[in-house]
Write a protein that holds these residues in place. Structure first.
Motif, PDB file in Angstrom:
ATOM      1  N   SER A   1       9.495 -10.004 -20.381  1.00  0.00           N
ATOM      2  CA  SER A   1      10.583 -10.869 -20.808  1.00  0.00           C
ATOM      3  C   SER A   1      11.231 -11.491 -19.579  1.00  0.00           C
ATOM      4  CB  SER A   1      11.626 -10.069 -21.599  1.00  0.00           C
ATOM      5  OG  SER A   1      12.686 -10.893 -22.026  1.00  0.00           O
ATOM      6  N   ASN A   2      11.630 -12.751 -19.712  1.00  0.00           N
ATOM      7  CA  ASN A   2      12.285 -13.463 -18.618  1.00  0.00           C
ATOM      8  C   ASN A   2      11.459 -13.412 -17.340  1.00  0.00           C
ATOM      9  OD1 ASN A   2      14.509 -14.064 -20.281  1.00  0.00           O
ATOM     10  ND2 ASN A   2      15.479 -12.127 -19.767  1.00  0.00           N
ATOM     11  N   ASN A   3      10.130 -13.536 -17.518  1.00  0.00           N
ATOM     12  CA  ASN A   3       9.191 -13.556 -16.398  1.00  0.00           C
ATOM     13  C   ASN A   3       9.179 -12.257 -15.606  1.00  0.00           C
ATOM     14  OD1 ASN A   3       8.271 -16.247 -16.852  1.00  0.00           O
ATOM     15  ND2 ASN A   3      10.134 -17.005 -15.888  1.00  0.00           N
ATOM     16  N   GLN A   4       9.578 -11.167 -16.238  1.00  0.00           N
ATOM     17  CA  GLN A   4       9.561  -9.867 -15.588  1.00  0.00           C
ATOM     18  C   GLN A   4       8.824  -8.862 -16.464  1.00  0.00           C
ATOM     19  OE1 GLN A   4      13.591  -8.762 -14.652  1.00  0.00           O
ATOM     20  NE2 GLN A   4      13.739 -10.162 -12.907  1.00  0.00           N
ATOM     21  N   ILE A   5       8.061  -7.985 -15.820  1.00  0.00           N
ATOM     22  CA  ILE A   5       7.326  -6.935 -16.522  1.00  0.00           C
ATOM     23  C   ILE A   5       7.975  -5.592 -16.220  1.00  0.00           C
ATOM     24  CG2 ILE A   5       5.107  -5.771 -16.786  1.00  0.00           C
ATOM     25  CD1 ILE A   5       3.731  -8.297 -15.909  1.00  0.00           C
ATOM     26  N   SER A   6       8.180  -4.796 -17.252  1.00  0.00           N
ATOM     27  CA  SER A   6       8.705  -3.443 -17.086  1.00  0.00           C
ATOM     28  C   SER A   6       7.920  -2.498 -17.984  1.00  0.00           C
ATOM     29  CB  SER A   6      10.198  -3.380 -17.422  1.00  0.00           C
ATOM     30  OG  SER A   6      10.424  -3.770 -18.771  1.00  0.00           O
ATOM     31  N   SER A   7       7.717  -1.300 -17.533  1.00  0.00           N
ATOM     32  CA  SER A   7       6.990  -0.316 -18.339  1.00  0.00           C
ATOM     33  C   SER A   7       7.954   0.357 -19.307  1.00  0.00           C
ATOM     34  CB  SER A   7       6.334   0.727 -17.444  1.00  0.00           C
ATOM     35  OG  SER A   7       7.319   1.430 -16.695  1.00  0.00           O
ATOM     36  N   THR A   8       7.401   0.880 -20.384  1.00  0.00           N
ATOM     37  CA  THR A   8       8.197   1.617 -21.356  1.00  0.00           C
ATOM     38  C   THR A   8       7.424   2.839 -21.820  1.00  0.00           C
ATOM     39  OG1 THR A   8       9.271   1.529 -23.535  1.00  0.00           O
ATOM     40  CG2 THR A   8       7.323   0.167 -23.237  1.00  0.00           C
ATOM     41  N   SER A   9       8.151   3.921 -22.037  1.00  0.00           N
ATOM     42  CA  SER A   9       7.518   5.151 -22.516  1.00  0.00           C
ATOM     43  C   SER A   9       7.348   5.157 -24.020  1.00  0.00           C
ATOM     44  CB  SER A   9       8.356   6.366 -22.094  1.00  0.00           C
ATOM     45  OG  SER A   9       9.661   6.283 -22.670  1.00  0.00           O
ATOM     46  N   ILE A  10       7.883   4.165 -24.699  1.00  0.00           N
ATOM     47  CA  ILE A  10       7.804   4.131 -26.163  1.00  0.00           C
ATOM     48  C   ILE A  10       6.433   3.634 -26.598  1.00  0.00           C
ATOM     49  CG2 ILE A  10       8.806   3.209 -28.283  1.00  0.00           C
ATOM     50  CD1 ILE A  10      11.417   2.865 -26.821  1.00  0.00           C
ATOM     51  N   GLY A  11       5.774   4.414 -27.421  1.00  0.00           N
ATOM     52  CA  GLY A  11       4.471   4.046 -27.958  1.00  0.00           C
ATOM     53  C   GLY A  11       4.411   4.349 -29.441  1.00  0.00           C
ATOM     54  N   ILE A  12       3.212   4.335 -29.998  1.00  0.00           N
ATOM     55  CA  ILE A  12       3.026   4.525 -31.438  1.00  0.00           C
ATOM     56  C   ILE A  12       1.922   5.551 -31.679  1.00  0.00           C
ATOM     57  CG2 ILE A  12       2.518   3.413 -33.640  1.00  0.00           C
ATOM     58  CD1 ILE A  12       3.302   0.751 -32.379  1.00  0.00           C
ATOM     59  N   LYS A  13       2.223   6.555 -32.454  1.00  0.00           N
ATOM     60  CA  LYS A  13       1.201   7.511 -32.905  1.00  0.00           C
ATOM     61  C   LYS A  13       0.716   7.074 -34.276  1.00  0.00           C
ATOM     62  CE  LYS A  13       0.246  12.322 -34.060  1.00  0.00           C
ATOM     63  NZ  LYS A  13       0.799  13.693 -34.243  1.00  0.00           N
ATOM     64  N   LEU A  14      -0.583   6.835 -34.385  1.00  0.00           N
ATOM     65  CA  LEU A  14      -1.202   6.385 -35.628  1.00  0.00           C
ATOM     66  C   LEU A  14      -1.814   7.606 -36.312  1.00  0.00           C
ATOM     67  CD1 LEU A  14      -2.811   3.291 -33.932  1.00  0.00           C
ATOM     68  CD2 LEU A  14      -0.724   3.312 -35.299  1.00  0.00           C
ATOM     69  N   ASN A  15      -1.110   8.110 -37.305  1.00  0.00           N
ATOM     70  CA  ASN A  15      -1.488   9.376 -37.924  1.00  0.00           C
ATOM     71  C   ASN A  15      -2.826   9.277 -38.643  1.00  0.00           C
ATOM     72  OD1 ASN A  15       0.958  10.616 -37.093  1.00  0.00           O
ATOM     73  ND2 ASN A  15       2.020   9.713 -38.846  1.00  0.00           N
ATOM     74  N   ARG A  16      -3.521  10.423 -38.711  1.00  0.00           N
ATOM     75  CA  ARG A  16      -4.838  10.465 -39.344  1.00  0.00           C
ATOM     76  C   ARG A  16      -4.781   9.920 -40.768  1.00  0.00           C
ATOM     77  NH1 ARG A  16      -8.770  15.710 -39.366  1.00  0.00           N
ATOM     78  NH2 ARG A  16      -8.687  15.184 -37.137  1.00  0.00           N
ATOM     79  N   SER A  17      -5.722   9.038 -41.073  1.00  0.00           N
ATOM     80  CA  SER A  17      -5.781   8.411 -42.391  1.00  0.00           C
ATOM     81  C   SER A  17      -7.201   8.463 -42.915  1.00  0.00           C
ATOM     82  CB  SER A  17      -5.321   6.945 -42.315  1.00  0.00           C
ATOM     83  OG  SER A  17      -3.981   6.851 -41.879  1.00  0.00           O
ATOM     84  N   SER A  18      -7.343   8.639 -44.208  1.00  0.00           N
ATOM     85  CA  SER A  18      -8.655   8.680 -44.836  1.00  0.00           C
ATOM     86  C   SER A  18      -9.154   7.269 -45.119  1.00  0.00           C
ATOM     87  CB  SER A  18      -8.593   9.463 -46.150  1.00  0.00           C
ATOM     88  OG  SER A  18      -8.205  10.799 -45.919  1.00  0.00           O
TER      89      SER A  18
END
Length: 318
Positions: free
Chosen positions: A228-245
């Motif tokens: 954003s605003n021509n700047q990159i920053s890392s984030t610890s927030i991610g997504i766990k995609l739970n097991r699905s049939s």
């Protein structure tokens, strides 16, 4: 919605990457997809009762894409004719990748509400066979008003995957296979502290289909970064995609949870196995494509991450 977030939406396209560029940034619209809340949509329809999204092209997938957003009462078309970048695929030989975007700001509802719509699409196609293509991306629609009780009420989002090998399946699923997949996740990030950014990460999956069973899939989105605003920053927030049939069609709808923040319990994901490389029943599907969304709370802010992914089977496991 605080007006600073509206302004962030107006410049989000410039934060999606450099390079390229078309001289015409106009859009074509019919109606307005008035869908409340943070939503996720696929080409087959909505996981939540919201909308559907289709990706349209001109004569070939190398042309600038058009996304068709269908609401309950009407449809809206956006032509993404700002070319952000293009490059050859590092994963599949002979494929070209193009990323397109657009920003549209306007006044609506008798000029009482300012709106901004941002969209971003990545299209990959075979240069020798442009019938072989896939597009993935997201759109964001923001109302710039200050009287919402919840600032996120003025945000509508969608993410989507569409392509040649992600239609109706005419061959059965393979059996007795295990495979792993990895690929890009592209999406958006928004929170109640008026932060709006492009979210990118890595989508990893594990697929298991035992003999005479439909099998299951699970994965995660990690290594997230915000642009954003021509700047990159890392984030610890991610997504766990739970097991699905898996369904017989190679599709599924599942639940998702937040990694690295308090999950607000509304995460979903939907995906489909590609029909490519199923001539031999022992072959694993070449790719998995789909969408995911989570809402989170961390510190003094609440927000959401949504987006689409396209992950390719590791050579050693296909």
């Amino acid at each position: 919605m605080n007006r600073s977030l509206f302004l962030s939406a107006s410049i989000l396209l410039a934060s999606c990457g450099g390079g390229g560029g078309g001289s015409d940034s106009s859009t074509t619209r019919i109606g307005n997809p008035d869908v409340d809340g943070l939503v996720v949509a696929t080409r087959q329809g909505s996981i939540q009762d919201a909308i559907s999204v289709d990706v349209l092209h001109g004569e070939t997938p190398s042309d600038a894409p058009i996304i068709k957003i269908t609401g309950n009462a009407d449809s809206q078309y956006y032509r993404l004719n700002i070319l952000i970048e293009q490059y050859e695929s590092e994963v599949l030989s002979g494929r070209m990748v193009k990323q397109y975007g657009m920003v549209d700001t306007r006044l609506a509802e008798e000029f009482s509400v300012a709106k901004a719509t941002v969209a971003n699409v990545i299209t990959r196609y075979d240069t020798d066979n442009e019938y072989d293509w896939v597009s993935l991306g997201y759109w964001l629609d923001v109302d710039a008003v200050d009287d919402y009780e919840d600032p996120l009420d003025g945000v509508r989002v969608g993410s989507f995957v569409d392509g040649r090998f992600f239609g109706d399946r005419t061959t059965p699923l393979p059996t007795n296979i295990t495979a792993s997949y990895q690929g890009p996740f592209i999406g958006g990030y928004v929170d109640t502290n008026n932060n709006l950014a492009t979210y990118s990460g890595v989508a990893n999956f594990s697929l298991t289909i035992p003999s005479n069973q439909r099998g299951w899939i699970e994965g995660n989105v990690s290594n997230g970064s915000l642009y954003s605003n021509n700047q990159i920053s890392s984030t610890s927030i991610g997504i766990k995609l739970n097991r699905s049939s898996l369904n017989d069609s190679g599709t599924w709808n599942g639940t998702a949870t937040t990694i690295g923040a308090n999950d607000l319990g509304s995460g979903v994901w939907s995906e489909q196995l590609s029909t490519e490389r199923l001539d031999n029943s022992d072959d694993a599907p070449l790719e998995v494509g789909g969408v995911a969304h989570v809402k989170f709370e961390k510190g003094d802010k609440r927000g959401g991450i949504w987006g689409a992914f396209l992950s390719t089977c590791d050579i050693g496991s296909c």
